[in-house]
Design a protein around this motif. Sequence first.
Motif, short mmCIF file in Angstrom:
data_model
loop_
_atom_site.label_atom_id
_atom_site.label_comp_id
_atom_site.label_asym_id
_atom_site.label_seq_id
_atom_site.Cartn_x
_atom_site.Cartn_y
_atom_site.Cartn_z
N TYR A 4 -5.34 -4.75 7.55
CA TYR A 4 -5.29 -4.00 6.30
C TYR A 4 -5.46 -4.94 5.12
O TYR A 4 -5.23 -6.16 5.24
CB TYR A 4 -4.00 -3.19 6.18
CG TYR A 4 -2.72 -4.00 6.24
CD1 TYR A 4 -2.18 -4.36 7.47
CD2 TYR A 4 -2.07 -4.41 5.08
CE1 TYR A 4 -1.01 -5.09 7.54
CE2 TYR A 4 -0.90 -5.14 5.15
CZ TYR A 4 -0.37 -5.48 6.38
OH TYR A 4 0.78 -6.22 6.45
N GLY A 33 7.11 -2.52 9.37
CA GLY A 33 5.94 -2.95 8.59
C GLY A 33 5.27 -1.87 7.78
O GLY A 33 4.19 -2.07 7.25
N HIS A 34 5.93 -0.69 7.66
CA HIS A 34 5.30 0.35 6.82
C HIS A 34 6.31 1.12 5.98
O HIS A 34 6.06 2.26 5.57
CB HIS A 34 4.41 1.28 7.68
CG HIS A 34 5.14 2.08 8.73
ND1 HIS A 34 5.26 3.45 8.63
CD2 HIS A 34 5.77 1.73 9.87
CE1 HIS A 34 5.93 3.90 9.70
NE2 HIS A 34 6.25 2.87 10.46
N ILE A 56 0.85 -1.20 0.00
CA ILE A 56 0.00 0.00 0.00
C ILE A 56 0.88 1.24 0.00
O ILE A 56 1.90 1.28 0.69
CB ILE A 56 -0.91 0.02 1.24
CG1 ILE A 56 -1.88 -1.17 1.23
CG2 ILE A 56 -1.68 1.35 1.35
CD1 ILE A 56 -2.69 -1.33 2.52
N TYR A 101 8.36 -8.36 9.52
CA TYR A 101 8.53 -6.98 9.93
C TYR A 101 9.74 -6.92 10.87
O TYR A 101 9.96 -7.85 11.65
CB TYR A 101 7.34 -6.49 10.78
CG TYR A 101 6.02 -6.22 10.13
CD1 TYR A 101 5.80 -6.34 8.76
CD2 TYR A 101 4.94 -5.84 10.94
CE1 TYR A 101 4.54 -6.07 8.22
CE2 TYR A 101 3.69 -5.56 10.40
CZ TYR A 101 3.49 -5.69 9.04
OH TYR A 101 2.26 -5.41 8.53
N TYR A 156 -1.53 9.10 7.63
CA TYR A 156 -0.67 8.73 8.76
C TYR A 156 -1.12 9.50 9.97
O TYR A 156 -1.87 10.48 9.84
CB TYR A 156 0.80 9.08 8.42
CG TYR A 156 1.58 7.86 7.95
CD1 TYR A 156 2.19 7.04 8.88
CD2 TYR A 156 1.65 7.52 6.61
CE1 TYR A 156 2.88 5.90 8.48
CE2 TYR A 156 2.33 6.38 6.20
CZ TYR A 156 2.94 5.57 7.15
OH TYR A 156 3.61 4.44 6.76
N HIS A 208 -1.65 -6.60 11.37
CA HIS A 208 -0.42 -5.80 11.42
C HIS A 208 0.48 -6.19 12.60
O HIS A 208 1.14 -5.34 13.20
CB HIS A 208 -0.82 -4.32 11.47
CG HIS A 208 0.33 -3.36 11.37
ND1 HIS A 208 1.35 -3.48 10.47
CD2 HIS A 208 0.61 -2.23 12.10
CE1 HIS A 208 2.20 -2.48 10.63
NE2 HIS A 208 1.78 -1.72 11.61
N HIS A 223 -3.83 -2.89 13.71
CA HIS A 223 -4.56 -2.65 12.47
C HIS A 223 -4.75 -3.95 11.69
O HIS A 223 -3.93 -4.87 11.75
CB HIS A 223 -3.76 -1.74 11.52
CG HIS A 223 -3.38 -0.41 12.08
ND1 HIS A 223 -4.03 0.20 13.13
CD2 HIS A 223 -2.42 0.45 11.68
CE1 HIS A 223 -3.46 1.37 13.36
NE2 HIS A 223 -2.48 1.53 12.51
N ILE A 233 -7.56 0.19 5.56
CA ILE A 233 -6.99 -0.06 6.90
C ILE A 233 -8.14 0.01 7.89
O ILE A 233 -8.90 0.99 7.91
CB ILE A 233 -5.96 1.01 7.33
CG1 ILE A 233 -4.77 1.04 6.38
CG2 ILE A 233 -5.45 0.72 8.75
CD1 ILE A 233 -3.67 2.01 6.79
N ARG A 242 0.28 5.40 0.71
CA ARG A 242 -0.75 6.29 1.28
C ARG A 242 -0.10 7.50 1.92
O ARG A 242 1.08 7.44 2.30
CB ARG A 242 -1.55 5.54 2.36
CG ARG A 242 -0.66 5.02 3.49
CD ARG A 242 -1.40 4.21 4.52
NE ARG A 242 -0.49 3.36 5.29
CZ ARG A 242 -0.16 3.53 6.56
NH1 ARG A 242 -0.69 4.52 7.25
NH2 ARG A 242 0.68 2.72 7.18
N LYS A 285 6.60 2.03 0.95
CA LYS A 285 6.17 3.23 0.21
C LYS A 285 7.20 4.36 0.28
O LYS A 285 7.24 5.22 -0.57
CB LYS A 285 4.81 3.72 0.74
CG LYS A 285 4.87 4.19 2.19
CD LYS A 285 3.51 4.60 2.74
CE LYS A 285 2.71 3.46 3.29
NZ LYS A 285 3.36 2.63 4.33
O1 LIG Z 1 2.10 0.68 5.46
C1 LIG Z 1 0.98 0.32 5.09
O2 LIG Z 1 0.26 1.04 4.43
C2 LIG Z 1 0.49 -1.04 5.51
C3 LIG Z 1 -0.93 -0.96 5.97
C4 LIG Z 1 -1.05 -0.57 7.37
C5 LIG Z 1 -0.22 -1.36 8.24
C6 LIG Z 1 1.09 -1.57 7.73
N1 LIG Z 1 1.35 -1.59 6.46
#
Ligand SMILES: O=C(O)[C@@H]1CCCC=N1
Length: 386
Positions: free
Chosen positions: A256, A344-345, A52, A317, A57, A272, A254, A244, A54, A348
């Motif tokens: 997702y 874990g995010h 994902i 993660y 946040y 998550h 979360h 989410i 986005r 992106k």
């Molecule tokens: O980073 C993200 O967008 C995803 C979705 C939310 C939790 C972690 N990863």
Amino acid sequence: MSSQDYDCIVIGAGVQGSFTAYNLAKNNKKTLLLEQFVLPHSRGSSHGQTRIIRKAYDEDYYTHMMEECYQLWSQLEKEANVKLYRRTGLLVMGPEQGDYQVFKSTLERNKVPIVILPREEFSQHIPHVNLSQGNAALVDTTAGVLYADRTLKTVQGQFQKLGGVIKDGQKVIDITPGSVVTVTTVSGVYRAKRLVITAGPWANTLLSHTGLQLPLQVIKINVCYWSEKIPGSYNVQHRFPCFIQLESEEAKHHIYGLPSNEYPGLMKICYHTGPETDPDERDRQTDRGDIDILQRYITRCFPGLVPIPAVVESCMYTVTPDDHFILDHHPTHSNIVIGAGFSGHGFKFGPIVGKLLCELSQGEVPSYDLSPFRIRRFQAHSKSAL
Ligand SMILES: O=C(O)[C@@H]1CCCC=N1
Ligand SMILES: Cc1cc2nc3c(=O)[nH]c(=O)nc-3n(C[C@H](O)[C@H](O)[C@H](O)COP(=O)(O)OP(=O)(O)OC[C@H]3O[C@@H](n4cnc5c(N)ncnc54)[C@H](O)[C@@H]3O)c2cc1C
């Protein structure tokens, strides 16, 4: 300079190391990217087809970084003539008074285009989903899907086109810090003025050669795909968004999901968090408590999916105590730079993390305030962890 000598060595060809190496090569640095596995591989955190992207946040600084990051993704798409991003929007659902309000305020404050979905209009916009009692919903309309495996192939390819060298199947087994850093792999010895460590779940294994340990926890994520009862109900082509579900009484973390896309008729929905694991032994970790939570959620909120996972893959993660990244110089060896704990995010942010780690390694002032990402923030909590 001998053929084994570089301006910079980057250890780890996941998303962060690959973007860092690419930025270094763009800055005319003779760069070596070392990877323990033969590429492409699925044993770290960056594999799989989708992630994902986005701007939604709860901290402004991530939303700010994403502004530029979207442009960098688009530049790479143009440069390599490849599609890496597909806009789908991101449905954010959560208890009305909790984190949801924080997400909403950050989006509004930063003028990110959103659509608020009043409960009475929800099912008209988002069919086949039940909004939980007491939850509110909005859509971050700029969000979407990134094609992950394709990204790695693209950025590594662009790095090589710029003259960068990738040596895969070369596990780093020793690092000798100094004004010139010596890096020993299973089959070679390399030297460089600067070193970047982006080793994902193996960060602490590598850092042990430099006298540093960070408070990182490696967890296994069961990547679950769920079958549509009516084909197409949650399909990307029918404009179903990513989502989410923010934490609630029922699920403490979360949940997702991404629209069905990579496997026909299957929607990816994950929890998550997961059980702690050793990165070299993750297949021995068979805890499926996360899947029980997902099954209950899907039964209640995604009635168009069969609540038994059709495919379960795995990923990891590497989590910091506050879920924020580590982007910093090594505390005692300033020519070693660390990118770790992406919690874990981080996918992106790959293009911007690559730019920032390149800046740090070259001793430049970073383009963003990196105080949330400094190693010293942990000192107050646990001196012994460092
Ligand atoms: O980073 C993200 O967008 C995803 C979705 C939310 C939790 C972690 N990863
Ligand atoms: C299931 C799942 C879903 C996710 N969803 C999203 C999402 O939707 N959006 C998002 O933004 N992020 C998401 N993430 C997070 C994102 O994928 C990670 O933050 C990111 O991939 C971390 O990249 P990395 O380069 O730090 O680590 P890795 O990809 O693990 O790369 C580290 C590399 O270093 C190599 N290495 C380690 N030790 C050595 C050594 N000794 N010698 C040589 N090489 C070595 C490893 O083999 C590996 O290739 C998700 C992660 C998972 C697991």
